[in-house]
Design an enzyme around this catalytic site. Structure first.
Site, PDB file in Angstrom:
ATOM      1  N   LYS A  81       0.853  -1.185   0.000  1.00 35.80           N
ATOM      2  CA  LYS A  81       0.000   0.000   0.000  1.00 35.80           C
ATOM      3  C   LYS A  81       0.894   1.241   0.000  1.00 35.80           C
ATOM      4  O   LYS A  81       1.923   1.274   0.694  1.00 35.80           O
ATOM      5  CB  LYS A  81      -0.886  -0.037   1.249  1.00 35.80           C
ATOM      6  CG  LYS A  81      -1.900   1.094   1.358  1.00 35.80           C
ATOM      7  CD  LYS A  81      -2.760   0.905   2.606  1.00 35.80           C
ATOM      8  CE  LYS A  81      -3.825   1.974   2.759  1.00 35.80           C
ATOM      9  NZ  LYS A  81      -4.647   1.775   3.970  1.00 35.80           N
ATOM     10  N   SER A 156      -9.527   1.727   3.100  1.00 42.41           N
ATOM     11  CA  SER A 156      -8.709   2.510   2.204  1.00 42.41           C
ATOM     12  C   SER A 156      -7.681   1.691   1.422  1.00 42.41           C
ATOM     13  O   SER A 156      -7.108   2.195   0.463  1.00 42.41           O
ATOM     14  CB  SER A 156      -7.975   3.589   3.006  1.00 42.41           C
ATOM     15  OG  SER A 156      -7.139   3.004   3.977  1.00 42.41           O
ATOM     16  N   SER A 180      -9.501  -0.700   7.399  1.00 43.35           N
ATOM     17  CA  SER A 180      -9.020  -0.615   6.013  1.00 43.35           C
ATOM     18  C   SER A 180      -8.244  -1.816   5.489  1.00 43.35           C
ATOM     19  O   SER A 180      -7.883  -1.844   4.314  1.00 43.35           O
ATOM     20  CB  SER A 180      -8.166   0.633   5.836  1.00 43.35           C
ATOM     21  OG  SER A 180      -8.999   1.761   5.761  1.00 43.35           O
TER      22      SER A 180
END
Ligand code: GLN
Length: 505
Positions: A81, A156, A180
């Site tokens: 990420k 997210s 997330s």
């Protein structure tokens, strides 16, 4: 063979690499080719590190051929990420304000994966500064769900979930502040684990809400998630909140769970998370799949009880004060001087003006909303009424967990998210509807407890996740119960969960 290589889970990839059936370069190239072919539609990567990836893979192959000692994950590709700082590799946290920034160091998570011999494919898309549940808040465009391109991949960590479910990475690192890792895993049919707070280092994660942020695995199987956790977890002197305890044997716990015997395990179903009188906002298909999952746990020998955690009803309100408060403080470092973007610095403006212009253009609407909300909640006149109250609620939520676990419950379960993946565009202009996606994941976040999401079926043809929450540092219970459920699911289906998607593609 090349497209088959992208279908393998990490445990299978390791075996194929160790057995000489394939090479690290071949595996890496298969993923890079797949990214080239399909990521135009998914937008799961913000940056693909083609040359370094191939060079790293070639070095692993050379070392293997020379009989040198290899890292535990030698030649296994991974995606990170974009909130994870990577030495020399662009890191944006999904924000324009960090566009062009190349960090001069590695986050501990990145360093540990590197040291284990993984091949970094690239950095994945995310909601700006990890604020969101759909990846639509990214400054670089939304990511699409491989199950249905008109739907969100969760957030997210939606770039990570879409990359793994879309066969563009065998697994990925996500971060979870309020859900997330778990929610994007749930809506894309993956396994996602949020570790006990402090069990994975936060050093080098771009901070959102420091008392909540944790990095963790997003994978195709529980065993793979456990494996990544063992590699990235454990004490780190560079993170003052890192727990000084050895990483537990998570893989062994997953293997034990896969035997499918939960005799003696007490599973508490949280009434406040989708139980009787608390079904508002939950899709019937999600509740049906969740209940079927609970019945599978019972069939494996678990004792199932209903448990009440009354303070969980306040988790959403408390979280959306605490997280923005911490964010408003953390994001003050983006001042147009130290990192990335700088706007209006033409000699005609003073520092304050340049800072204001940079923030005006560099931050998106959700980030601005949270900074304003957090600054307000922390202001002298309102601190006690908002932030102080939210912290008290946080304590009560922790007590509800302690009471449940003190009463002999080993793990608590709930749906991971009240809905399946929703259509792109449906909630992006309605913050409260977006926040509702976090209803079930927030309690474990606020209490710092470990929680895993494991697929438990489909609703309207889209994946549903079941969440397993455990006491602090009992992450092994999440892996054990999660693996038992996964094995039962696979047996009932006659194949792996993601196999259904692979078969359709
Ligand atoms: N969706 C939640 C939020 O917007 C959680 C985000 C996260 O876990 N990073 O804050």
């Amino acid at each position: 063979m090349s497209s088959d290589l992208t279908r393998l889970d990490v445990t299978a990839l390791q075996a194929a690499l160790a057995g000489g059936e394939t090479s690290a370069v071949e595996v890496t190239r298969a993923h890079l080719d797949a990214i080239e072919a399909t990521d135009g539609a998914l937008n799961s990567y913000l940056h693909v590190d083609t040359e370094t990836a191939l060079a790293t893979a070639a070095e692993v192959d050379r070392a293997r051929a020379a009989g040198e000692e290899l890292g535990r994950l030698a030649g296994v590709p991974v995606a990170l990420k974009d909130v994870v700082v990577t030495d020399g590799v662009p890191t944006t946290s999904g924000s324009r304000i960090l566009e062009g920034w190349r960090p001069p160091y590695d986050a501990t998570v990145a360093a540990r994966l590197k040291a284990a011999g993984t091949v970094l494919l690239g950095k994945t898309n995310m909601d700006e500064f990890a604020m969101g549940s759909s990846t639509e808040n990214s400054a670089y465009g939304p990511t699409r769900n491989p199950w249905d391109h008109d739907r969100i991949p969760g957030g997210s960590s939606g770039g990570s979930s879409a990359a793994v479910a879309g066969f563009l990475a065998p697994w990925a690192v996500g971060t979870d502040t309020g859900g997330s890792i778990r929610q994007p895993a749930a809506v894309t049919g993956l396994v996602g684990h949020k570790p006990t707070y402090g069990s994975v280092s936060r050093y080098g994660l771009i901070a959102f809400s420091s008392s909540l942020d944790q990095a963790g695995p997003m994978a195709r199987t529980v065993a793979d998630a456990a494996l990544m956790h063992e590699v990235i977890g454990g004490h780190d002197p560079r993170d003052s909140t890192s727990i000084d305890a050895p990483a537990a044997p998570y893989v062994a716990a997953a293997q034990q769970g896969a035997q499918g015997d939960l005799t003696g395990t007490v599973v508490g179903v949280v009434r406040e998370l989708g139980g009787e009188g608390h079904t508002d906002g939950y899709e019937p298909g999600v509740l049906e799949a969740f209940r079927a999952g609970v019945e599978q746990l019972r069939a494996l020998g678990a004792e199932v009880r209903e448990v009440s955690c009354p303070s969980f009803d306040l988790a959403l309100a408390a979280y959306y004060l605490i997280a923005p408060s911490e964010a408003s403080s953390n994001l003050s470092r983006f001042d147009g001087v130290r990192y990335g973007l700088r706007v209006g610095d033409d000699g005609s403006r003073d520092l304050d003006e340049v800072m204001a212009l940079t923030r005006e253009q560099g931050f998106g609407p959700e980030v601005k909303r949270r900074i304003i909300l957090g600054t307000y909640a922390l202001s002298a006149g309102y601190y006690e009424a908002y932030y102080g109250q939210a912290q008290k609620v946080r304590t009560l939520i922790g007590r509800d967990f302690l009471t449940a676990f003190g009463d002999g419950v080993d793990v608590l379960v709930s749906p991971t998210s009240p809905s399946v993946a929703f259509p792109i565009g449906q909630r992006v202009d309605d913050p409260l509807a977006m926040y509702a996606a976090d209803l079930c994941t927030l309690p474990a976040s606020l209490a710092g407890l470990p929680a895993i999401s494991v697929p438990c079926g489909l609703s309207e043809g889209l994946p549903v996740g079941l969440q397993v929450m455990a006491p602090a540092l009992a992450d092994d219970r999440c892996y054990r119960v999660g693996a038992a459920l996964e094995a039962a699911q696979d047996a009932a289906r006659g194949g792996t969960f993601l196999g259904q998607l692979a078969a359709r593609a």
